[in-house]
Motif scaffolding. Structure first.
Motif, PDB file in Angstrom:
ATOM      1  N   ASP B 106       0.907  -1.228   0.090  1.00 53.68           N
ATOM      2  CA  ASP B 106      -0.056  -0.050  -0.074  1.00 53.68           C
ATOM      3  C   ASP B 106       0.862   1.431  -0.031  1.00 53.68           C
ATOM      4  O   ASP B 106       2.024   1.280   0.403  1.00 53.68           O
ATOM      5  CB  ASP B 106      -1.062   0.083   1.352  1.00 53.68           C
ATOM      6  CG  ASP B 106      -2.089   0.983   1.036  1.00 53.68           C
ATOM      7  OD1 ASP B 106      -3.018   0.690   0.339  1.00 53.68           O
ATOM      8  OD2 ASP B 106      -2.023   2.103   1.597  1.00 53.68           O
ATOM      9  N   GLN B 107       0.282   2.233  -0.438  1.00 52.65           N
ATOM     10  CA  GLN B 107       0.862   3.440  -0.621  1.00 52.65           C
ATOM     11  C   GLN B 107       1.239   4.203   0.889  1.00 52.65           C
ATOM     12  O   GLN B 107       2.269   4.777   0.886  1.00 52.65           O
ATOM     13  CB  GLN B 107       0.024   4.482  -1.310  1.00 52.65           C
ATOM     14  CG  GLN B 107       0.816   5.901  -1.938  1.00 52.65           C
ATOM     15  CD  GLN B 107       1.809   5.552  -2.685  1.00 52.65           C
ATOM     16  OE1 GLN B 107       1.609   4.607  -3.592  1.00 52.65           O
ATOM     17  NE2 GLN B 107       2.761   6.453  -2.948  1.00 52.65           N
ATOM     18  N   GLU B 110       4.422   2.862   2.015  1.00 59.22           N
ATOM     19  CA  GLU B 110       5.280   3.478   1.501  1.00 59.22           C
ATOM     20  C   GLU B 110       5.863   4.823   1.703  1.00 59.22           C
ATOM     21  O   GLU B 110       7.045   5.172   2.028  1.00 59.22           O
ATOM     22  CB  GLU B 110       4.976   3.619  -0.065  1.00 59.22           C
ATOM     23  CG  GLU B 110       5.937   3.701  -1.150  1.00 59.22           C
ATOM     24  CD  GLU B 110       6.863   2.534  -1.220  1.00 59.22           C
ATOM     25  OE1 GLU B 110       8.138   2.612  -1.451  1.00 59.22           O
ATOM     26  OE2 GLU B 110       6.378   1.345  -1.335  1.00 59.22           O
ATOM     27  N   GLU B 111       4.818   5.716   2.201  1.00 59.35           N
ATOM     28  CA  GLU B 111       5.036   7.077   2.598  1.00 59.35           C
ATOM     29  C   GLU B 111       5.650   7.343   3.854  1.00 59.35           C
ATOM     30  O   GLU B 111       6.577   8.083   4.131  1.00 59.35           O
ATOM     31  CB  GLU B 111       3.644   7.735   2.303  1.00 59.35           C
ATOM     32  CG  GLU B 111       3.267   8.319   0.850  1.00 59.35           C
ATOM     33  CD  GLU B 111       2.189   8.942   0.901  1.00 59.35           C
ATOM     34  OE1 GLU B 111       1.700   9.735   1.772  1.00 59.35           O
ATOM     35  OE2 GLU B 111       1.570   8.987  -0.458  1.00 59.35           O
ATOM     36  N   ARG B 158      -0.677   8.734   5.320  1.00 63.91           N
ATOM     37  CA  ARG B 158      -0.391   9.214   3.858  1.00 63.91           C
ATOM     38  C   ARG B 158       0.004  10.659   3.869  1.00 63.91           C
ATOM     39  O   ARG B 158      -0.860  11.503   3.682  1.00 63.91           O
ATOM     40  CB  ARG B 158      -1.608   8.907   2.811  1.00 63.91           C
ATOM     41  CG  ARG B 158      -1.725   7.588   2.981  1.00 63.91           C
ATOM     42  CD  ARG B 158      -2.702   7.296   1.695  1.00 63.91           C
ATOM     43  NE  ARG B 158      -2.078   7.529   0.239  1.00 63.91           N
ATOM     44  CZ  ARG B 158      -2.841   7.088  -1.024  1.00 63.91           C
ATOM     45  NH1 ARG B 158      -3.732   6.318  -0.700  1.00 63.91           N
ATOM     46  NH2 ARG B 158      -2.035   7.233  -1.887  1.00 63.91           N
ATOM     47  N   ARG B 360      -7.253   0.920  -5.801  1.00 60.25           N
ATOM     48  CA  ARG B 360      -6.062   0.861  -6.680  1.00 60.25           C
ATOM     49  C   ARG B 360      -6.327   0.663  -8.100  1.00 60.25           C
ATOM     50  O   ARG B 360      -5.681   1.059  -8.819  1.00 60.25           O
ATOM     51  CB  ARG B 360      -5.363  -0.453  -5.958  1.00 60.25           C
ATOM     52  CG  ARG B 360      -4.692  -0.184  -4.660  1.00 60.25           C
ATOM     53  CD  ARG B 360      -3.786  -1.438  -4.054  1.00 60.25           C
ATOM     54  NE  ARG B 360      -3.644  -1.337  -2.744  1.00 60.25           N
ATOM     55  CZ  ARG B 360      -2.862  -2.281  -2.209  1.00 60.25           C
ATOM     56  NH1 ARG B 360      -2.631  -3.468  -2.786  1.00 60.25           N
ATOM     57  NH2 ARG B 360      -2.781  -2.045  -0.698  1.00 60.25           N
ATOM     58  N   ALA B 466      -0.299   8.292  -7.132  1.00 62.66           N
ATOM     59  CA  ALA B 466      -0.587   6.958  -6.544  1.00 62.66           C
ATOM     60  C   ALA B 466      -1.225   5.865  -7.348  1.00 62.66           C
ATOM     61  O   ALA B 466      -0.890   4.869  -7.264  1.00 62.66           O
ATOM     62  CB  ALA B 466      -1.343   7.128  -4.983  1.00 62.66           C
ATOM     63  N   ASN B 470      -0.222   2.186  -9.136  1.00 62.57           N
ATOM     64  CA  ASN B 470      -0.621   0.691  -8.902  1.00 62.57           C
ATOM     65  C   ASN B 470      -1.874   0.697  -9.643  1.00 62.57           C
ATOM     66  O   ASN B 470      -3.008   0.699  -9.175  1.00 62.57           O
ATOM     67  CB  ASN B 470      -1.200   0.814  -7.180  1.00 62.57           C
ATOM     68  CG  ASN B 470      -0.048   0.382  -6.350  1.00 62.57           C
ATOM     69  OD1 ASN B 470       0.784  -0.554  -6.721  1.00 62.57           O
ATOM     70  ND2 ASN B 470      -0.011   0.805  -5.233  1.00 62.57           N
TER      71      ASN B 470
END
Lengths: 505, 512
Positions: B106-107, B110-111, B158, B360, B466, B470
């Motif tokens: 998931d984003q 990541e962030e 996020r 997504r 984002a 994805n």
């Protein structure tokens, strides 16, 4: 010979699953094959059921949810024997209709699965001998219909189906609360059991019976539907695809009527007697309102919808007369109406084909001209709908009125008006569709072979019932007297006390 | 020297390390995830860290199972390991497993970096363990904060998206108010009874007849309000839709299941044990909260375009249903709550899984229009979502129905049949927001690209980069969804295993 009810119960669902998994072009055939097998099984039951012994036969009883004392208990009695066969007949007719008469509407596998699930759920409600199992199947019946309407329904399907769901679930969820309370109160702190036989042994206190009975009655009256709980009916009927509507109008309403005899009267006799007149008023109001509306609406579908409200009113009236003949008549009428109403739904679709796709009576007219055989078949069904002497519907309505006359004369008089009104709306439907001036868009043609495949078997059933109604009445007599006995006892003891009170004066 | 040691040893608390193992596993996993998250290789950060999180939750579940059916008092009465704790931990760790899989690619992870993300999730779960196991006011508060602080950060994970930051900030402010209220309430309880242990408080209430004492009752009232904030019960629920909507979907899914289980765990323990002698005083208030929560949740969920907002209101409504099991204060009620939490979380997690998959796959975000045409486009996800909605609505043959069945039974046996009648009537209202989702899935044809025009304009914070990154939802979402949907169906038909699981839930509480 041992007959397992679980086989007949789950067979349609399994057939539906097969239809989904195998290539789509077989789906409709498998669906038809499944319903034919169920029909064969149901006929075997009809023959094999020991009518002399009566009572509950072929009992399956397995503990399902131990912590709650819920059983997976199935059984056949005189109450559900014929209704089960009727269910099989109607679902077979619907499968034939889907196979031969309906254009490919896409996703035949899902359609077959949903119809299979619907049949399993309906038969589950008929067969269940455990209160919670009954409620579960009663609620579950609705789910496949939701998808059937959402995917294949008419233009307003989303709102129509939501209305249908919300109306019926108010009733059935309150019924669930009532059912659980019944079990908890009957257990009185001990291990609960929801078997109907156990629950009937330990009647509840009068106050609890009151609201629980009303919860059940509400659920049944909404499902039928009955005036004034029919708000979902016009939109719901207008947006259902034909094969689905035939099943819905023919069978689902009968589950509700059956529920009164199977559940409400034996378990809550005090309350049933207390609210007898209330329910009878609702029944009579349904007869009058349904007949009046059926006489005025333009849509042929809704004529049948409103006529169902009236016919179900008769059935409820017969049950709540607390008289053996009334209840027998009601049970017979449940079968009659299922066959006739189901057939007439198909007839409406066939009329629409001949009237440029419109189901409005004002667009029809003169269809008989090019279709004499079709007209004859339609006429027989119309006569059955209006309970012409000679049909089983006449026998049934006569018995209902006789039973009502014995117990509540006033209601019988008012209900008798309904019999006359039925002649009005049934003949209006027939005449304005088949005779009168030829409609602008009407292009009449004779009954096709495919249409005949759907209608003729149903016609044969109607004729068979007319010739020998005793076949359906016979097993019912013993069962209805059992179903009514608790309420009759309450009534007798009630009138005894009132006569002794009068005597004391 | 040695006599000094001898004098010191007796004062050290006796610690049963085996009993603490779920907590230790979670804390150890959190530290490990944090350290591994510093690795230079991106592959290790993005693949191994989630794996650690998964393994930790798995190990915690194993520890819970190894302790099954035990009742141990840990750390001198600070924590109690009993069936209630273990059942709720099972729900929480199960939610953790699902949330880890959802967050894997998931984003959000990541962030704020994978190490931090999963470490915070594990820390929050550790806090939940402390909270549901605590039988002392001080431990309760420690658990409450250990649960809340990681979640504030996770909601804002996020960091490049305004809605997520707003959600975190909102949760922080409201959550702090809730914590402060609880703390004040605890202070008053302590002031009135002179005790911090739950059983000791109960004894003190009975001994000095405190049930009508104003100081004590004010304390109870403040605890009620504070926990109502935490469990998002109306009228203290206003933060829930915003936070649920803004938070990254894996976090929302985790909160909706795990936080809820933890909050109800502590509510049950505090009220059914510590202040039970004053049950006449608080029961009517909780009945009122249950009624208001059911109404607000079910009415609020109507006409929501955002699936996450709808599910937020739905979770408020579900919390109201759970309260019905709570206010009757019986053994059956606690069992019903536990089975409801287990059964409800299946459908709820399945719903969030599909929402995430569509976030997504489409540019529609969590808008309901993202589900249009799912039936033809992604039939598997469509079936999952359908089962989820039917289960949340409580339709027979789904897990949700069996959960409601237990609640109805418990309420009927506890003489609250009228409350449950309200419950079912309101759950009919819930059909008006669950069923349109199902209808959208199965009836609508896909109109790629043109959907946004008919609906709400795409928000500025929608982070198109984002979505572009994805394009596919990932197989793990499909897998999770299918497993959950299958569980919904299986437990809807054979619920006895769940009922067996919760049979001894109330054993440590001493209820009738």
């Amino acid at each position: 010979m041992t007959i397992h009810l679980s086989i007949i119960l789950w067979l349609p669902a399994v057939a539906g699953l097969l239809a989904l998994l195998l290539p789509g072009r077989f789906a409709r055939w498998i669906s038809l094959l499944g319903s034919l097998l169920v029909l064969a099984y149901a006929i075997t039951l009809l023959v094999d059921y020991d009518r002399a012994a009566g009572g509950l036969q072929y009992v399956t009883d397995i503990v399902w949810i131990r912590s709650l004392g819920i059983h997976y208990a199935l059984g056949i009695s005189g109450l559900n024997l014929v209704l089960l066969a009727t269910t099989a007949v109607i679902f077979t007719a619907s499968a034939i209709w889907t196979l031969v008469d309906e254009p490919d509407h896409g996703k035949p596998g899902i359609y077959a699965l949903l119809m299979g699930l619907a049949q399993t759920a309906v038969m589950g409600a008929f067969l269940a001998q455990d209160l919670i199992l009954f409620v579960v199947f009663f609620d579950l019946m609705l789910v496949p219909f939701y998808f059937l309407i959402v995917i294949w329904g008419g233009p307003d399907r989303t709102s129509a189906v939501l209305k249908l769901f919300m109306y019926t679930l108010v009733g059935s969820l309150l019924m669930l609360v009532g059912a659980i309370t019944t079990g908890v109160l009957a257990a009185n702190g001990g291990e609960p059991s929801f078997l109907l036989a156990d629950l009937a042994k330990t009647p509840l206190g009068s106050t609890a019976q009151g609201w629980i009975f009303l919860a059940f009655a509400l659920a049944f009256l909404i499902k039928m539907p009955s005036f004034p709980f029919h708000g979902w009916m016009p939109d719901g009927y207008s947006n259902m695809p034909i094969g689905v509507l035939a099943v819905f109008t023919a069978i689902l309403s009968k589950v509700a009527a059956y529920g009164f005899l199977q559940i409400a009267l034996p378990l809550f006799p005090d309350a049933a007697v207390r609210y007898q007149e209330l329910i009878m008023i609702v029944a009579v109001a349904s007869i009058l309102y349904g007949s009046a509306m059926a006489f005025t609406v333009d849509s042929a579908r809704l004529v049948l919808g409103y006529s169902s409200i009236a016919q179900l009113g008769f059935i409820v009236l017969g049950i709540f007369a607390f008289d053996g003949r009334g209840a027998d008549g009601a049970l017979l009428q449940a079968t009659n109406h299922a066959i006739v109403a189901g057939a007439l739904i198909f007839v409406v679709a066939m009329l629409a084909r001949r009237a440029g796709g419109s189901e409005k009576l004002s667009d029809m007219g003169g269809i008989a001209k090019g279709a004499p055989a079709f007209a004859a078949v339609f006429l027989v069904f119309s006569f059955a709908l209006l309970a012409m002497p000679g049909t089983a519907n006449f026998v049934a309505e006569f018995m209902i009125l006789l039973g009502t006359f014995e117990s509540k004369m006033v209601f019988a008089f008012i209900a008798a008006i309904g019999v006359a009104l039925a002649a009005f709306y049934a003949l209006r439907l027939y005449i304005s569709a088949m005779h009168h001036r030829v409609g602008a868009k009407v292009n009449s043609f004779e009954l096709t072979l495919r249409e005949g495949l759907v209608l003729v078997p149903l016609l044969l059933v109607v004729i068979a019932l007319a010739l020998y109604p005793q076949f359906a009445l016979d097993p019912a007599e013993d069962a209805t007297s059992r179903a009514l006995s608790a309420a009759q006892q309450v009534q007798a003891s009630g009138s005894e006390t009132s006569t002794t009170a009068q005597g004391a004066k | 020297m040695s006599f000094l040691l001898a004098a010191a040893t007796p004062t050290a608390p006796n610690i049963d390390w085996a009993g603490l193992s779920p907590l230790l596993v979670l804390l150890g996993g959190a530290i490990l995830a944090l350290i591994v998250g510093l690795a230079g290789s991106r592959a290790i950060r993005t693949q191994v860290v989630p794996l650690i999180s998964l393994a930790t939750f798995g190990a915690a579940i194993a520890a819970v199972i190894s302790l099954w059916d035990q009742s141990i008092v840990l750390i001198e009465g600070a924590l109690q390991l009993d069936p209630l704790t273990l059942i709720l931990m099972l729900v929480i760790c199960g939610g953790g497993v699902v949330a880890t899989l959802l967050a894997w690619r998931d984003q959000a992870a990541e962030e704020i970096a994978h190490g931090e993300f999963f470490s915070l999730m594990l820390l929050g779960s550790a806090g939940m363990f402390v909270l549901v196991a605590s039988r002392d006011l001080v431990t309760t508060f420690v658990g409450l904060e250990l649960l809340s602080l990681p979640l504030y950060i996770l909601c804002a994970a996020r960091v490049r998206e305004e809605r997520s930051l707003e959600s975190g900030l909102k949760y922080l402010i409201i959550g702090s108010v809730g914590s402060a209220t609880v703390l004040y309430g605890f202070a008053l309880l302590y002031g009135a009874t002179g005790q911090t242990g739950y059983s000791a408080i109960a004894a003190a209430i009975e001994a000095s007849n405190l049930a009508a004492d104003p100081l004590f009752l004010t304390g109870v009232a403040m605890c009620t309000v504070g926990f109502a904030f935490k469990a998002s019960l109306a009228p203290f629920h206003q933060w829930t839709p915003d936070v649920y909507e803004g938070a990254p979907t894996p976090v929302t899914a985790f909160m909706s299941v795990a936080t809820k289980a933890a909050a109800f765990g502590v509510i049950i323990r505090l009220f059914d044990v510590a202040v039970r002698p004053a049950v006449e005083a608080w029961q009517p208030i909780w009945v009122a909260i249950a009624l208001i929560t059911m109404v607000v949740g079910n009415v609020g969920a109507l006409r929501q375009d955002s699936m996450k907002r709808m599910l937020a209101y739905s979770s408020i409504a579900q919390a109201g249903y759970i309260l019905v099991g709570f206010v009757i204060v019986t053994d059956l009620g606690v069992q019903a709550i536990c089975s409801y939490l287990v059964l409800y979380s299946l459908g709820n997690l399945a719903a969030f899984t599909v929402v995430l998959a569509r976030e997504r796959e489409t540019a529609e975000g969590d808008n309901i229009s993202a589900l249009r045409g799912l039936g033809t486009e992604r039939p598997v996800l469509a079936v999952v979502m359908t089962m989820a909605m039917l289960s949340l609505a409580g339709i027979p043959a789904t897990a949700g129905f069996m959960g409601k069945l237990r609640l109805v039974e418990a309420a009927a046996a506890g003489d609250y049949a009228w409350l449950v009648a309200v419950l079912v009537v309101l759950s009919v209202v819930s059909l008006a927001y669950y069923l349109p989702v199902v209808a959208t899935i199965w009836r609508g044809e896909t109109q790629p690209g043109t959907d946004a025009a008919s609906g709400v304009p795409v928000l500025a914070g929608g982070a198109p980069d984002a979505d572009a990154a994805n394009g596919r939802a990932g197989w793990e979402l499909t897998l999770v969804g299918v497993v959950l949907a299958a569980a919904v169906l299986v437990f809807g038909i054979i619920p006895q295993p769940v009922f067996n699981l919760v049979a001894s839930a109330a054993r440590g509480l001493g209820l009738s």
